[in-house]
Design a protein around this motif. Structure first.
Motif, PDB file in Angstrom:
ATOM      1  N   ASN A   1       0.817  -1.218   0.000  1.00 29.22           N
ATOM      2  CA  ASN A   1       0.000   0.000   0.000  1.00 29.22           C
ATOM      3  C   ASN A   1       0.849   1.265   0.000  1.00 29.22           C
ATOM      4  N   ALA A   2       1.992   1.246   0.660  1.00 26.80           N
ATOM      5  CA  ALA A   2       2.899   2.399   0.616  1.00 26.80           C
ATOM      6  C   ALA A   2       3.440   2.577  -0.803  1.00 26.80           C
ATOM      7  N   ARG A   3       3.782   1.468  -1.444  1.00 31.10           N
ATOM      8  CA  ARG A   3       4.252   1.516  -2.831  1.00 31.10           C
ATOM      9  C   ARG A   3       3.156   2.080  -3.738  1.00 31.10           C
ATOM     10  N   ALA A   4       1.942   1.620  -3.566  1.00 27.87           N
ATOM     11  CA  ALA A   4       0.819   2.098  -4.383  1.00 27.87           C
ATOM     12  C   ALA A   4       0.560   3.592  -4.179  1.00 27.87           C
ATOM     13  N   ALA A   5       0.912   4.111  -2.998  1.00 30.54           N
ATOM     14  CA  ALA A   5       0.734   5.535  -2.698  1.00 30.54           C
ATOM     15  C   ALA A   5       1.893   6.381  -3.232  1.00 30.54           C
ATOM     16  N   GLY A   6       2.878   5.757  -3.870  1.00 26.08           N
ATOM     17  CA  GLY A   6       3.987   6.493  -4.456  1.00 26.08           C
ATOM     18  C   GLY A   6       5.253   6.526  -3.624  1.00 26.08           C
ATOM     19  N   CYS A   7       5.289   5.785  -2.535  1.00 30.67           N
ATOM     20  CA  CYS A   7       6.502   5.757  -1.714  1.00 30.67           C
ATOM     21  C   CYS A   7       7.550   4.851  -2.359  1.00 30.67           C
ATOM     22  N   ASP A   8       8.802   5.250  -2.223  1.00 28.17           N
ATOM     23  CA  ASP A   8       9.925   4.467  -2.737  1.00 28.17           C
ATOM     24  C   ASP A   8      10.664   3.711  -1.634  1.00 28.17           C
ATOM     25  N   TRP A   9      10.507   4.146  -0.396  1.00 29.47           N
ATOM     26  CA  TRP A   9      11.247   3.569   0.720  1.00 29.47           C
ATOM     27  C   TRP A   9      10.304   3.283   1.882  1.00 29.47           C
ATOM     28  N   LEU A  10      10.555   2.162   2.542  1.00 28.92           N
ATOM     29  CA  LEU A  10       9.825   1.818   3.765  1.00 28.92           C
ATOM     30  C   LEU A  10      10.873   1.568   4.849  1.00 28.92           C
ATOM     31  N   HIS A  11      10.826   2.371   5.889  1.00 32.20           N
ATOM     32  CA  HIS A  11      11.783   2.305   6.992  1.00 32.20           C
ATOM     33  C   HIS A  11      11.143   1.592   8.182  1.00 32.20           C
ATOM     34  N   VAL A  12      11.968   0.949   8.981  1.00 32.29           N
ATOM     35  CA  VAL A  12      11.502   0.378  10.241  1.00 32.29           C
ATOM     36  C   VAL A  12      12.652   0.373  11.241  1.00 32.29           C
ATOM     37  N   ASP A  13      12.356   0.712  12.471  1.00 32.66           N
ATOM     38  CA  ASP A  13      13.288   0.556  13.588  1.00 32.66           C
ATOM     39  C   ASP A  13      12.784  -0.639  14.395  1.00 32.66           C
ATOM     40  N   PHE A  14      13.711  -1.372  14.999  1.00 33.89           N
ATOM     41  CA  PHE A  14      13.282  -2.530  15.778  1.00 33.89           C
ATOM     42  C   PHE A  14      14.321  -2.839  16.841  1.00 33.89           C
ATOM     43  N   GLU A  15      13.877  -3.563  17.846  1.00 34.39           N
ATOM     44  CA  GLU A  15      14.765  -4.022  18.913  1.00 34.39           C
ATOM     45  C   GLU A  15      15.583  -5.208  18.396  1.00 34.39           C
ATOM     46  N   PRO A  16      16.758  -5.442  18.974  1.00 36.78           N
ATOM     47  CA  PRO A  16      17.648  -6.498  18.462  1.00 36.78           C
ATOM     48  C   PRO A  16      16.995  -7.874  18.328  1.00 36.78           C
ATOM     49  N   HIS A  17      16.102  -8.242  19.221  1.00 33.65           N
ATOM     50  CA  HIS A  17      15.499  -9.579  19.136  1.00 33.65           C
ATOM     51  C   HIS A  17      14.565  -9.728  17.935  1.00 33.65           C
ATOM     52  N   LEU A  18      14.212  -8.620  17.275  1.00 35.51           N
ATOM     53  CA  LEU A  18      13.342  -8.672  16.086  1.00 35.51           C
ATOM     54  C   LEU A  18      14.125  -8.609  14.775  1.00 35.51           C
ATOM     55  N   ARG A  19      15.428  -8.624  14.854  1.00 33.05           N
ATOM     56  CA  ARG A  19      16.273  -8.507  13.662  1.00 33.05           C
ATOM     57  C   ARG A  19      15.937  -9.598  12.633  1.00 33.05           C
ATOM     58  N   GLY A  20      15.883 -10.832  13.045  1.00 38.53           N
ATOM     59  CA  GLY A  20      15.577 -11.928  12.123  1.00 38.53           C
ATOM     60  C   GLY A  20      14.213 -11.780  11.481  1.00 38.53           C
ATOM     61  N   TYR A  21      13.248 -11.316  12.251  1.00 43.85           N
ATOM     62  CA  TYR A  21      11.896 -11.118  11.716  1.00 43.85           C
ATOM     63  C   TYR A  21      11.915 -10.079  10.594  1.00 43.85           C
ATOM     64  N   TYR A  22      12.428  -8.887  10.882  1.00 42.06           N
ATOM     65  CA  TYR A  22      12.382  -7.823   9.881  1.00 42.06           C
ATOM     66  C   TYR A  22      13.347  -8.058   8.722  1.00 42.06           C
ATOM     67  N   LEU A  23      14.554  -8.535   8.994  1.00 39.63           N
ATOM     68  CA  LEU A  23      15.533  -8.706   7.921  1.00 39.63           C
ATOM     69  C   LEU A  23      15.306  -9.992   7.136  1.00 39.63           C
TER      70      LEU A  23
END
Length: 143
Positions: free
Chosen positions: A106-128
């Motif tokens: 949906n962000a892409r459809a709205a014209g965004c080129d980048w999606l950022h996220v901050d996360f705690e170290p234990h969520l690294r595997g999930y997000y990456l």
């Protein structure tokens, strides 16, 4: 051994929710007690004012809010994920990954080129690994 099938979900961009319902999901997902003094957080007004959109996850045949992610933006090409939340009883079923994918679509459809996220170290595997983000350098200043 068979792989468990992810639950049938409706992933709703700018989906409907109640303030108390979202308070309860946040409290369950992040270990909080909800809004102070038993009042509900004015989520709808806050999101309408500051967000590009949000994604609600509900069972395909209706039912309780199982997941939620907020997508903020800079009004241009950068979008930001905030508070990816999944009901603890529904975790490890693919709901969070599907929420993030729907947010990205949906962000892409709205014209965004980048999606950022901050996360705690234990969520690294999930997000990456599970969600496909790549690591970057970033900074944080506590105010």
């Amino acid at each position: 051994m068979t792989t468990p099938q992810p639950p049938a979900l409706d992933l709703l961009w700018r989906g409907e929710f109640g303030d108390r319902e979202l308070d309860a999901l946040h409290a369950a997902a992040f270990g909080g007690a909800g809004a102070p003094g038993g009042a509900s957080t004015p989520w709808r007004a806050r999101l309408e004012r500051h967000s590009l959109g949000w994604v609600c996850a509900r069972p395909a045949r209706g039912g309780p809010l199982l997941g939620f992610v907020n997508v903020l933006w800079d009004g241009g090409v950068h979008a930001f994920l905030l508070d990816t939340a999944v009901d603890p009883a529904a975790r490890r079923s693919g709901i969070g990954t599907r929420l993030v994918a729907a947010a990205a679509d949906n962000a892409r459809a709205a014209g965004c080129d980048w999606l950022h996220v901050d996360f705690e170290p234990h969520l690294r595997g999930y997000y990456l690994d599970a969600c496909g983000f790549r690591p970057t350098d970033a900074g944080l200043l506590r105010l």
